[in-house]
Design a protein around this motif. Structure first.
Motif, PDB file in Angstrom:
ATOM      1  N   THR A 188      23.122   8.161  12.001  1.00  0.00           N
ATOM      2  CA  THR A 188      22.807   8.202  11.101  1.00  0.00           C
ATOM      3  C   THR A 188      21.265   8.078  10.016  1.00  0.00           C
TER       4      THR A 188
ATOM      5  N   ALA B 280      19.803   8.140   5.859  1.00  0.00           N
ATOM      6  CA  ALA B 280      19.715   7.131   5.858  1.00  0.00           C
ATOM      7  C   ALA B 280      18.351   6.501   5.058  1.00  0.00           C
TER       8      ALA B 280
ATOM      9  N   VAL C  41      26.864   7.179   5.267  1.00  0.00           N
ATOM     10  CA  VAL C  41      26.023   7.189   4.248  1.00  0.00           C
ATOM     11  C   VAL C  41      25.976   7.057   2.689  1.00  0.00           C
ATOM     12  N   THR C  42      27.153   8.669   2.636  1.00  0.00           N
ATOM     13  CA  THR C  42      26.828   8.965   1.629  1.00  0.00           C
ATOM     14  C   THR C  42      27.224   8.484   0.805  1.00  0.00           C
TER      15      THR C  42
ATOM     16  N   CYS D 191      28.509   4.689   1.121  1.00  0.00           N
ATOM     17  CA  CYS D 191      27.651   3.561   0.946  1.00  0.00           C
ATOM     18  C   CYS D 191      27.001   4.187  -0.419  1.00  0.00           C
ATOM     19  N   VAL D 192      25.703   4.640  -0.152  1.00  0.00           N
ATOM     20  CA  VAL D 192      24.985   5.166  -1.646  1.00  0.00           C
ATOM     21  C   VAL D 192      26.206   4.877  -2.842  1.00  0.00           C
TER      22      VAL D 192
ATOM     23  N   ALA E 247      21.437   3.245  -1.277  1.00  0.00           N
ATOM     24  CA  ALA E 247      20.871   3.260  -0.146  1.00  0.00           C
ATOM     25  C   ALA E 247      20.076   2.207   0.505  1.00  0.00           C
TER      26      ALA E 247
ATOM     27  N   ALA F  57      23.283   0.630   2.221  1.00  0.00           N
ATOM     28  CA  ALA F  57      23.598   1.978   3.473  1.00  0.00           C
ATOM     29  C   ALA F  57      23.124   1.527   5.080  1.00  0.00           C
TER      30      ALA F  57
ATOM     31  N   LEU G  39      25.469   0.049   7.760  1.00  0.00           N
ATOM     32  CA  LEU G  39      25.299   0.733   8.738  1.00  0.00           C
ATOM     33  C   LEU G  39      24.921  -0.030   9.551  1.00  0.00           C
TER      34      LEU G  39
END
Length: 419
Positions: free
Chosen positions: A30, A34, A159-160, A162-163, A168, A171, A175
Protein backbone atom coordinates in the motif's frame (compact mmCIF):
# COMPACT_ATOMS: atom_id res chain seq x y z
CA UNK A 1 -10.41 -27.37 -5.74
CA UNK A 2 -10.90 -26.22 -2.16
CA UNK A 3 -9.71 -29.55 -0.75
CA UNK A 4 -6.12 -29.03 -1.90
CA UNK A 5 -5.93 -25.57 -0.34
CA UNK A 6 -7.57 -26.72 2.89
CA UNK A 7 -5.01 -29.49 3.14
CA UNK A 8 -2.25 -26.86 2.97
CA UNK A 9 -3.88 -24.58 5.53
CA UNK A 10 -4.44 -27.49 7.95
CA UNK A 11 -0.72 -28.17 8.04
CA UNK A 12 0.87 -26.98 11.26
CA UNK A 13 2.07 -23.36 11.07
CA UNK A 14 0.93 -22.93 7.43
CA UNK A 15 -2.05 -20.61 8.04
CA UNK A 16 -0.09 -18.54 10.54
CA UNK A 17 2.88 -18.10 8.22
CA UNK A 18 0.69 -17.15 5.27
CA UNK A 19 -1.42 -14.69 7.27
CA UNK A 20 1.58 -13.18 9.03
CA UNK A 21 3.41 -12.69 5.75
CA UNK A 22 0.42 -11.03 4.10
CA UNK A 23 -0.13 -8.67 7.04
CA UNK A 24 3.60 -7.99 7.23
CA UNK A 25 3.64 -7.00 3.56
CA UNK A 26 0.75 -4.54 3.86
CA UNK A 27 3.04 -1.48 4.19
CA UNK A 28 4.84 -2.46 0.99
CA UNK A 29 1.67 -3.30 -0.93
CA UNK A 30 0.00 0.00 0.00
CA UNK A 31 3.03 2.29 0.07
CA UNK A 32 2.41 3.99 -3.28
CA UNK A 33 -1.20 4.96 -2.60
CA UNK A 34 -0.55 5.80 1.07
CA UNK A 35 2.35 8.11 0.18
CA UNK A 36 0.35 9.83 -2.57
CA UNK A 37 -2.63 10.44 -0.27
CA UNK A 38 -0.36 11.74 2.50
CA UNK A 39 1.46 14.14 0.18
CA UNK A 40 -1.83 15.47 -1.15
CA UNK A 41 -3.14 15.92 2.39
CA UNK A 42 0.02 17.90 3.23
CA UNK A 43 -0.55 20.22 0.29
CA UNK A 44 2.00 18.70 -2.09
CA UNK A 45 1.40 18.16 -5.79
CA UNK A 46 1.18 14.98 -7.79
CA UNK A 47 4.71 15.42 -9.12
CA UNK A 48 6.11 15.40 -5.59
CA UNK A 49 3.87 12.49 -4.63
CA UNK A 50 5.07 10.52 -7.64
CA UNK A 51 8.70 11.33 -6.92
CA UNK A 52 8.44 10.15 -3.31
CA UNK A 53 6.61 6.98 -4.35
CA UNK A 54 9.32 6.34 -6.96
CA UNK A 55 12.06 6.78 -4.33
CA UNK A 56 10.30 4.20 -2.16
CA UNK A 57 10.00 1.78 -5.09
CA UNK A 58 13.63 2.09 -6.17
CA UNK A 59 14.90 1.71 -2.59
CA UNK A 60 12.68 -1.33 -2.13
CA UNK A 61 13.99 -2.91 -5.33
CA UNK A 62 17.56 -2.43 -4.08
CA UNK A 63 16.88 -3.63 -0.55
CA UNK A 64 14.98 -6.85 -1.23
CA UNK A 65 17.82 -8.97 -2.68
CA UNK A 66 20.34 -7.50 -0.23
CA UNK A 67 18.18 -8.35 2.77
CA UNK A 68 17.34 -11.71 1.18
CA UNK A 69 21.04 -12.55 1.08
CA UNK A 70 21.38 -11.54 4.74
CA UNK A 71 18.47 -13.83 5.63
CA UNK A 72 20.23 -16.73 3.88
CA UNK A 73 23.40 -15.96 5.81
CA UNK A 74 22.03 -15.17 9.28
CA UNK A 75 18.51 -16.62 9.49
CA UNK A 76 15.09 -15.01 9.39
CA UNK A 77 14.52 -13.55 12.90
CA UNK A 78 17.85 -11.71 13.00
CA UNK A 79 17.08 -9.88 9.75
CA UNK A 80 13.32 -9.77 9.16
CA UNK A 81 12.20 -8.21 12.45
CA UNK A 82 14.95 -5.52 12.70
CA UNK A 83 14.26 -4.62 9.07
CA UNK A 84 10.51 -4.35 9.70
CA UNK A 85 11.13 -2.11 12.73
CA UNK A 86 13.57 0.10 10.81
CA UNK A 87 11.15 0.45 7.88
CA UNK A 88 8.22 1.30 10.17
CA UNK A 89 10.30 3.81 12.12
CA UNK A 90 11.38 5.55 8.92
CA UNK A 91 7.78 5.80 7.71
CA UNK A 92 6.74 7.13 11.13
CA UNK A 93 9.37 9.86 10.80
CA UNK A 94 7.90 10.73 7.41
CA UNK A 95 4.37 10.83 8.84
CA UNK A 96 5.32 13.09 11.78
CA UNK A 97 7.71 15.48 9.99
CA UNK A 98 5.73 15.84 6.77
CA UNK A 99 7.12 17.57 3.68
CA UNK A 100 8.92 20.50 5.26
CA UNK A 101 11.84 20.25 4.79
CA UNK A 102 11.86 17.96 1.77
CA UNK A 103 15.31 16.27 2.04
CA UNK A 104 14.43 14.42 5.30
CA UNK A 105 11.16 13.32 3.70
CA UNK A 106 13.03 11.76 0.80
CA UNK A 107 15.51 10.10 3.16
CA UNK A 108 12.75 8.71 5.37
CA UNK A 109 10.74 7.32 2.45
CA UNK A 110 13.89 5.85 0.91
CA UNK A 111 14.86 4.19 4.20
CA UNK A 112 11.34 2.76 4.57
CA UNK A 113 11.62 1.14 1.15
CA UNK A 114 15.21 -0.01 1.63
CA UNK A 115 14.51 -1.83 4.91
CA UNK A 116 11.24 -3.47 3.86
CA UNK A 117 11.75 -7.07 5.07
CA UNK A 118 11.83 -9.80 2.39
CA UNK A 119 8.88 -11.66 3.90
CA UNK A 120 7.68 -12.84 0.52
CA UNK A 121 10.91 -14.65 -0.31
CA UNK A 122 11.18 -15.85 3.27
CA UNK A 123 7.78 -17.53 3.17
CA UNK A 124 8.66 -19.43 0.00
CA UNK A 125 11.86 -20.61 1.62
CA UNK A 126 9.83 -21.91 4.58
CA UNK A 127 7.22 -23.90 2.66
CA UNK A 128 9.38 -27.03 2.19
CA UNK A 129 9.97 -27.25 5.95
CA UNK A 130 6.24 -26.91 6.70
CA UNK A 131 4.86 -29.05 3.86
CA UNK A 132 6.65 -32.35 3.45
CA UNK A 133 5.44 -33.28 -0.03
CA UNK A 134 6.64 -31.59 -3.20
CA UNK A 135 3.13 -31.40 -4.68
CA UNK A 136 1.94 -29.60 -1.56
CA UNK A 137 4.72 -27.04 -1.89
CA UNK A 138 3.72 -26.38 -5.50
CA UNK A 139 0.10 -25.90 -4.39
CA UNK A 140 1.30 -23.54 -1.66
CA UNK A 141 3.16 -21.48 -4.27
CA UNK A 142 -0.10 -21.13 -6.22
CA UNK A 143 -2.00 -20.22 -3.05
CA UNK A 144 0.71 -17.66 -2.30
CA UNK A 145 0.22 -16.05 -5.72
CA UNK A 146 -3.55 -15.98 -5.17
CA UNK A 147 -3.15 -14.39 -1.73
CA UNK A 148 -1.06 -11.63 -3.30
CA UNK A 149 -3.96 -10.68 -5.55
CA UNK A 150 -6.28 -10.55 -2.55
CA UNK A 151 -3.80 -8.39 -0.64
CA UNK A 152 -3.34 -5.93 -3.49
CA UNK A 153 -7.13 -5.63 -3.68
CA UNK A 154 -7.83 -5.29 0.04
CA UNK A 155 -4.77 -3.15 0.84
CA UNK A 156 -5.85 0.02 -1.01
CA UNK A 157 -9.33 -0.29 0.49
CA UNK A 158 -7.77 -0.44 3.95
CA UNK A 159 -5.75 2.71 3.20
CA UNK A 160 -8.81 4.66 2.12
CA UNK A 161 -10.72 3.41 5.17
CA UNK A 162 -7.99 4.64 7.53
CA UNK A 163 -7.85 7.97 5.74
CA UNK A 164 -11.62 8.44 5.97
CA UNK A 165 -11.74 7.45 9.65
CA UNK A 166 -8.63 9.34 10.80
CA UNK A 167 -6.10 10.92 8.43
CA UNK A 168 -3.52 10.10 5.77
CA UNK A 169 -0.75 10.31 8.38
CA UNK A 170 -2.61 7.92 10.65
CA UNK A 171 -3.00 5.51 7.73
CA UNK A 172 0.79 5.41 7.33
CA UNK A 173 1.25 4.69 11.03
CA UNK A 174 -1.49 2.05 11.29
CA UNK A 175 -0.32 0.13 8.22
CA UNK A 176 3.28 0.05 9.40
CA UNK A 177 2.31 -1.07 12.90
CA UNK A 178 0.34 -3.89 11.30
CA UNK A 179 3.38 -4.69 9.17
CA UNK A 180 5.61 -5.05 12.23
CA UNK A 181 3.05 -7.26 13.95
CA UNK A 182 2.82 -9.46 10.86
CA UNK A 183 6.59 -9.80 10.65
CA UNK A 184 6.74 -10.56 14.38
CA UNK A 185 4.14 -13.29 13.97
CA UNK A 186 6.31 -14.94 11.32
CA UNK A 187 9.73 -14.70 12.94
CA UNK A 188 8.64 -16.02 16.36
CA UNK A 189 7.10 -19.12 14.75
CA UNK A 190 8.96 -22.41 15.13
CA UNK A 191 9.67 -22.90 11.38
CA UNK A 192 11.14 -19.43 11.02
CA UNK A 193 13.30 -19.74 14.13
CA UNK A 194 14.54 -23.20 13.14
CA UNK A 195 15.11 -22.51 9.44
CA UNK A 196 18.67 -22.42 8.21
CA UNK A 197 19.80 -21.98 4.66
CA UNK A 198 21.71 -24.79 2.97
CA UNK A 199 25.50 -24.45 2.88
CA UNK A 200 26.57 -21.94 0.28
CA UNK A 201 29.73 -21.15 -1.62
CA UNK A 202 31.00 -17.62 -1.07
CA UNK A 203 30.42 -15.73 -4.30
CA UNK A 204 29.72 -12.05 -4.86
CA UNK A 205 27.00 -12.81 -7.43
CA UNK A 206 25.07 -14.99 -4.98
CA UNK A 207 21.89 -16.31 -6.59
CA UNK A 208 22.63 -14.44 -9.82
CA UNK A 209 25.35 -16.89 -10.82
CA UNK A 210 22.61 -19.31 -11.88
CA UNK A 211 22.07 -18.95 -15.67
CA UNK A 212 18.57 -20.41 -15.42
CA UNK A 213 17.59 -17.88 -12.78
CA UNK A 214 18.94 -15.01 -14.91
CA UNK A 215 16.78 -16.14 -17.83
CA UNK A 216 13.72 -16.31 -15.59
CA UNK A 217 14.39 -12.83 -14.24
CA UNK A 218 14.75 -11.48 -17.76
CA UNK A 219 11.41 -12.98 -18.76
CA UNK A 220 9.63 -11.62 -15.71
CA UNK A 221 11.04 -8.15 -16.25
CA UNK A 222 8.86 -8.00 -19.38
CA UNK A 223 5.85 -9.57 -17.66
CA UNK A 224 6.13 -6.81 -15.06
CA UNK A 225 6.30 -4.28 -17.91
CA UNK A 226 3.07 -5.68 -19.34
CA UNK A 227 1.26 -5.35 -16.04
CA UNK A 228 2.55 -1.82 -15.41
CA UNK A 229 1.56 -0.64 -18.89
CA UNK A 230 -2.02 -1.90 -18.48
CA UNK A 231 -2.51 0.31 -15.42
CA UNK A 232 -1.50 3.37 -17.45
CA UNK A 233 -3.32 2.55 -20.69
CA UNK A 234 -6.53 1.92 -18.73
CA UNK A 235 -6.65 5.55 -17.54
CA UNK A 236 -7.46 7.25 -20.89
CA UNK A 237 -9.79 4.39 -21.78
CA UNK A 238 -11.71 4.93 -18.53
CA UNK A 239 -11.81 8.68 -19.11
CA UNK A 240 -13.70 8.04 -22.37
CA UNK A 241 -16.00 5.33 -20.99
CA UNK A 242 -17.22 6.43 -17.56
CA UNK A 243 -14.35 7.82 -15.51
CA UNK A 244 -12.81 6.60 -12.26
CA UNK A 245 -15.47 3.98 -11.59
CA UNK A 246 -14.64 2.19 -14.84
CA UNK A 247 -10.93 2.38 -14.06
CA UNK A 248 -11.58 0.79 -10.69
CA UNK A 249 -13.54 -2.02 -12.32
CA UNK A 250 -10.76 -2.65 -14.84
CA UNK A 251 -8.13 -2.95 -12.12
CA UNK A 252 -10.39 -5.15 -10.02
CA UNK A 253 -11.09 -7.37 -13.05
CA UNK A 254 -7.36 -7.82 -13.65
CA UNK A 255 -6.94 -9.02 -10.08
CA UNK A 256 -10.07 -11.18 -10.25
CA UNK A 257 -8.84 -12.91 -13.40
CA UNK A 258 -5.51 -13.69 -11.73
CA UNK A 259 -7.34 -14.92 -8.64
CA UNK A 260 -9.50 -17.32 -10.66
CA UNK A 261 -6.62 -18.53 -12.81
CA UNK A 262 -4.39 -19.14 -9.82
CA UNK A 263 -7.15 -20.99 -7.98
CA UNK A 264 -7.68 -23.41 -10.85
CA UNK A 265 -3.95 -23.83 -11.50
CA UNK A 266 -3.11 -24.66 -7.91
CA UNK A 267 -5.95 -27.14 -7.51
CA UNK A 268 -4.19 -29.90 -9.43
CA UNK A 269 -0.76 -31.38 -9.99
CA UNK A 270 0.70 -30.62 -13.40
CA UNK A 271 2.89 -33.16 -15.23
CA UNK A 272 6.11 -32.33 -17.01
CA UNK A 273 8.93 -29.89 -16.34
CA UNK A 274 7.83 -26.48 -15.02
CA UNK A 275 10.22 -24.76 -17.46
CA UNK A 276 8.20 -26.03 -20.42
CA UNK A 277 4.94 -25.27 -18.63
CA UNK A 278 6.04 -21.68 -18.03
CA UNK A 279 6.57 -21.16 -21.75
CA UNK A 280 3.00 -22.26 -22.41
CA UNK A 281 1.62 -20.04 -19.64
CA UNK A 282 3.55 -16.99 -20.84
CA UNK A 283 2.38 -17.63 -24.43
CA UNK A 284 -1.24 -17.73 -23.24
CA UNK A 285 -0.63 -14.62 -21.15
CA UNK A 286 0.72 -12.73 -24.17
CA UNK A 287 -2.17 -13.86 -26.39
CA UNK A 288 -4.75 -12.76 -23.82
CA UNK A 289 -3.23 -9.26 -23.72
CA UNK A 290 -3.89 -8.70 -27.43
CA UNK A 291 -7.73 -8.37 -27.30
CA UNK A 292 -7.35 -5.31 -25.06
CA UNK A 293 -6.49 -3.33 -28.20
CA UNK A 294 -10.09 -3.82 -29.40
CA UNK A 295 -11.25 -1.41 -26.65
CA UNK A 296 -14.97 -2.36 -26.73
CA UNK A 297 -17.60 -0.94 -24.37
CA UNK A 298 -16.99 -0.83 -20.64
CA UNK A 299 -18.67 -4.15 -19.75
CA UNK A 300 -16.88 -6.09 -22.50
CA UNK A 301 -13.61 -4.36 -21.65
CA UNK A 302 -13.90 -5.44 -18.02
CA UNK A 303 -14.36 -9.02 -19.25
CA UNK A 304 -11.30 -8.75 -21.52
CA UNK A 305 -9.24 -7.32 -18.66
CA UNK A 306 -10.25 -10.26 -16.47
CA UNK A 307 -9.16 -12.60 -19.28
CA UNK A 308 -5.83 -10.76 -19.47
CA UNK A 309 -5.20 -11.59 -15.82
CA UNK A 310 -6.16 -15.27 -15.89
CA UNK A 311 -2.69 -16.66 -16.61
CA UNK A 312 -0.74 -14.17 -14.46
CA UNK A 313 -0.99 -15.99 -11.12
CA UNK A 314 -0.32 -19.42 -12.71
CA UNK A 315 2.79 -18.01 -14.40
CA UNK A 316 4.00 -16.54 -11.11
CA UNK A 317 3.32 -19.78 -9.23
CA UNK A 318 5.19 -21.76 -11.89
CA UNK A 319 8.08 -19.28 -11.64
CA UNK A 320 8.30 -19.96 -7.89
CA UNK A 321 8.91 -23.64 -8.61
CA UNK A 322 11.57 -22.78 -11.18
CA UNK A 323 13.34 -20.43 -8.77
CA UNK A 324 13.45 -23.26 -6.24
CA UNK A 325 14.98 -25.59 -8.84
CA UNK A 326 17.59 -23.19 -10.22
CA UNK A 327 18.71 -21.16 -7.22
CA UNK A 328 22.23 -22.17 -6.10
CA UNK A 329 22.30 -23.89 -2.74
CA UNK A 330 22.09 -21.50 0.17
CA UNK A 331 20.58 -18.62 -1.83
CA UNK A 332 16.87 -19.48 -1.91
CA UNK A 333 15.59 -16.37 -0.08
CA UNK A 334 17.84 -14.10 -2.12
CA UNK A 335 16.68 -15.76 -5.35
CA UNK A 336 13.00 -15.28 -4.52
CA UNK A 337 13.74 -11.67 -3.55
CA UNK A 338 15.38 -11.08 -6.93
CA UNK A 339 12.18 -12.27 -8.62
CA UNK A 340 10.14 -9.78 -6.58
CA UNK A 341 12.59 -6.99 -7.41
CA UNK A 342 12.69 -7.76 -11.13
CA UNK A 343 8.91 -7.89 -11.39
CA UNK A 344 8.60 -4.57 -9.51
CA UNK A 345 11.22 -2.88 -11.67
CA UNK A 346 9.50 -4.20 -14.78
CA UNK A 347 6.16 -2.77 -13.67
CA UNK A 348 7.80 0.61 -13.10
CA UNK A 349 9.42 0.51 -16.54
CA UNK A 350 6.07 -0.45 -18.04
CA UNK A 351 4.35 2.57 -16.55
CA UNK A 352 7.18 4.78 -17.81
CA UNK A 353 7.01 3.36 -21.34
CA UNK A 354 3.21 3.35 -21.59
CA UNK A 355 2.90 7.04 -20.64
CA UNK A 356 4.60 8.48 -23.75
CA UNK A 357 3.01 5.80 -25.94
CA UNK A 358 -0.47 6.80 -24.75
CA UNK A 359 0.28 10.49 -25.20
CA UNK A 360 1.53 9.89 -28.72
CA UNK A 361 -0.94 7.31 -30.01
CA UNK A 362 -3.79 7.06 -27.54
CA UNK A 363 -5.09 4.25 -25.36
CA UNK A 364 -5.14 1.69 -28.18
CA UNK A 365 -1.37 1.90 -28.68
CA UNK A 366 -0.98 1.88 -24.91
CA UNK A 367 -2.74 -1.50 -24.83
CA UNK A 368 -0.31 -2.73 -27.51
CA UNK A 369 2.56 -2.46 -25.00
CA UNK A 370 1.48 -5.41 -22.77
CA UNK A 371 1.06 -7.66 -25.79
CA UNK A 372 4.52 -6.72 -27.09
CA UNK A 373 6.09 -7.14 -23.63
CA UNK A 374 4.46 -10.56 -23.24
CA UNK A 375 5.80 -11.61 -26.64
CA UNK A 376 9.34 -10.54 -25.70
CA UNK A 377 9.06 -12.46 -22.43
CA UNK A 378 8.11 -15.60 -24.36
CA UNK A 379 10.97 -15.00 -26.80
CA UNK A 380 13.43 -14.85 -23.90
CA UNK A 381 12.19 -18.18 -22.53
CA UNK A 382 12.20 -19.89 -25.92
CA UNK A 383 15.62 -18.56 -26.95
CA UNK A 384 17.15 -19.71 -23.67
CA UNK A 385 15.38 -23.06 -23.61
CA UNK A 386 18.59 -25.04 -23.16
CA UNK A 387 19.71 -22.84 -20.28
CA UNK A 388 16.34 -23.31 -18.61
CA UNK A 389 16.34 -27.07 -19.15
CA UNK A 390 15.72 -29.14 -16.03
CA UNK A 391 18.81 -30.57 -14.28
CA UNK A 392 19.90 -34.06 -15.20
CA UNK A 393 18.12 -36.80 -13.27
CA UNK A 394 21.17 -38.86 -12.46
CA UNK A 395 23.69 -36.08 -11.94
CA UNK A 396 26.11 -36.66 -9.11
CA UNK A 397 26.43 -33.86 -6.58
CA UNK A 398 29.68 -33.51 -4.72
CA UNK A 399 29.14 -33.06 -1.05
CA UNK A 400 31.21 -29.91 -0.84
CA UNK A 401 30.10 -28.32 -4.10
CA UNK A 402 27.33 -25.88 -4.94
CA UNK A 403 24.04 -27.56 -5.74
CA UNK A 404 23.63 -25.50 -8.87
CA UNK A 405 21.18 -26.23 -11.72
CA UNK A 406 23.73 -28.10 -13.81
CA UNK A 407 24.46 -30.62 -11.06
CA UNK A 408 21.35 -30.64 -8.89
CA UNK A 409 19.29 -33.72 -8.27
CA UNK A 410 16.04 -33.73 -10.24
CA UNK A 411 13.68 -32.38 -9.18
CA UNK A 412 15.36 -29.70 -7.08
CA UNK A 413 12.97 -29.71 -4.16
CA UNK A 414 14.42 -27.62 -1.37
CA UNK A 415 14.64 -30.29 1.27
CA UNK A 416 18.18 -29.09 1.75
CA UNK A 417 16.85 -25.73 2.86
CA UNK A 418 15.02 -27.19 5.82
CA UNK A 419 16.25 -26.84 9.36
Amino acid sequence: MAAGYLEILRARHAARLLAGTLVGRLPNATAAIAVVLFVRAEGGGYSLAGALAAVYGVANAVGQPVLGRLVDLHGQPRVQLPAALASALAMAVFAFTGLDPLPPAYVAVGAAGLFTPPLEGGLRALWPSVLRREDQVHTAYAMDAIAQEVMFTVGPLLVTLCVSLWSAGAALLVLNVLGVLGALSVVVSAPSRAWRSAPREAHWLGALRSPGLLVLLGAFLFIGMALGSITVASVPYADDHGGDAVYGWLMAALGLGALLGGSVYGARTWPGAPERRLRVLVALLAVCYLPLMLMPGAVAMVALTALAGVFLAPAIACAFVIVDRHAPSGTVTEAFSWLVTTFTVGASVGTGVAGPVVEGGGAQWGFAVPGAAGAVSLLVLVAAGRVMAAPAVHAVVAGSSENDPNRAVEPRFSSGDRA
